[in-house]
Design an enzyme around this catalytic site. Structure first.
Site, PDB file in Angstrom:
ATOM      1  N   ALA A  62       0.826  -1.215   0.000  1.00 52.88           N
ATOM      2  CA  ALA A  62       0.000   0.000   0.000  1.00 52.88           C
ATOM      3  C   ALA A  62       0.857   1.260   0.000  1.00 52.88           C
ATOM      4  O   ALA A  62       0.608   2.195  -0.771  1.00 52.88           O
ATOM      5  CB  ALA A  62      -0.936  -0.012   1.211  1.00 52.88           C
ATOM      6  N   GLU A  63       1.864   1.304   0.858  1.00 61.24           N
ATOM      7  CA  GLU A  63       2.700   2.508   0.922  1.00 61.24           C
ATOM      8  C   GLU A  63       3.508   2.691  -0.355  1.00 61.24           C
ATOM      9  O   GLU A  63       3.744   3.808  -0.789  1.00 61.24           O
ATOM     10  CB  GLU A  63       3.607   2.494   2.142  1.00 61.24           C
ATOM     11  CG  GLU A  63       4.367   3.795   2.280  1.00 61.24           C
ATOM     12  CD  GLU A  63       4.626   4.242   3.695  1.00 61.24           C
ATOM     13  OE1 GLU A  63       5.279   5.281   3.845  1.00 61.24           O
ATOM     14  OE2 GLU A  63       4.186   3.576   4.649  1.00 61.24           O
ATOM     15  N   THR A  64       3.910   1.593  -0.977  1.00 62.16           N
ATOM     16  CA  THR A  64       4.661   1.687  -2.232  1.00 62.16           C
ATOM     17  C   THR A  64       3.823   2.345  -3.318  1.00 62.16           C
ATOM     18  O   THR A  64       4.242   3.333  -3.930  1.00 62.16           O
ATOM     19  CB  THR A  64       5.137   0.286  -2.690  1.00 62.16           C
ATOM     20  OG1 THR A  64       6.032  -0.233  -1.699  1.00 62.16           O
ATOM     21  CG2 THR A  64       5.833   0.347  -4.040  1.00 62.16           C
ATOM     22  N   SER A  67       2.794   6.030  -2.358  1.00 61.99           N
ATOM     23  CA  SER A  67       3.912   6.970  -2.431  1.00 61.99           C
ATOM     24  C   SER A  67       4.287   7.290  -3.866  1.00 61.99           C
ATOM     25  O   SER A  67       4.596   8.441  -4.196  1.00 61.99           O
ATOM     26  CB  SER A  67       5.123   6.407  -1.692  1.00 61.99           C
ATOM     27  OG  SER A  67       4.868   6.312  -0.317  1.00 61.99           O
TER      28      SER A  67
END
Length: 143
Positions: A62-64, A67
């Site tokens: 999710a953060e990848t 971002s």
């Protein structure tokens, strides 16, 4: 990540690029536009002790994508830094791949928030995440 990163991202130092967590987890970005980012990740190799996809692996996926999406949408001269990540794990994934679809909820000048829906190969939602990034001025010669 993909061998060819989405256009508009800053160049990554080759030494750092060889140590990306997203590569270690097998994350591959498969589609990107400013309004939609898609990536896949194998379940195998990203398990917790019960043989299920690790919740932390969902968070990294999710953060990848969030971002990268924030960086693609950031105003010129600004960089993105994760500020808050929230993940709700709905059901387990035991094999195959999961797919993350990331869409913007807010893409502003100083903050950006994205919803990331992670689904298994049967199209069942396994996790819903929300990532908020802060957008700040890039420091000349570094971050």
């Amino acid at each position: 990540m993909t061998a060819t990163p989405p256009p508009g991202l800053p160049d990554i130092d080759p030494e750092i690029a060889s140590q990306l967590l997203s590569d270690k987890l097998g994350i591959e970005v498969t589609d990107w536009t400013p309004q939609r980012m898609v990536a896949t990740m194998p379940v195998k190799g990203n398990l917790q002790p019960y043989g299920l996809l690790h919740g932390g692996a969902n968070a990294v996926l999710a953060e990848t994508v969030g971002s990268i999406a924030a960086a693609l949408n950031a105003p010129e001269g600004r960089i993105t830094l994760g500020l808050e990540l929230s993940c709700t794990h709905h059901r387990a994934a035991k094999s195959g791949f999961v797919t993350a679809v990331c869409t913007p909820l807010h893409a502003g000048r100083s903050t950006a928030t994205y919803e990331i829906v992670i689904s298994d190969e049967q199209g069942k939602r396994t996790c819903t995440a929300r990532l908020t990034c802060i957008l700040r001025e890039a420091v000349p010669g570094g971050h």
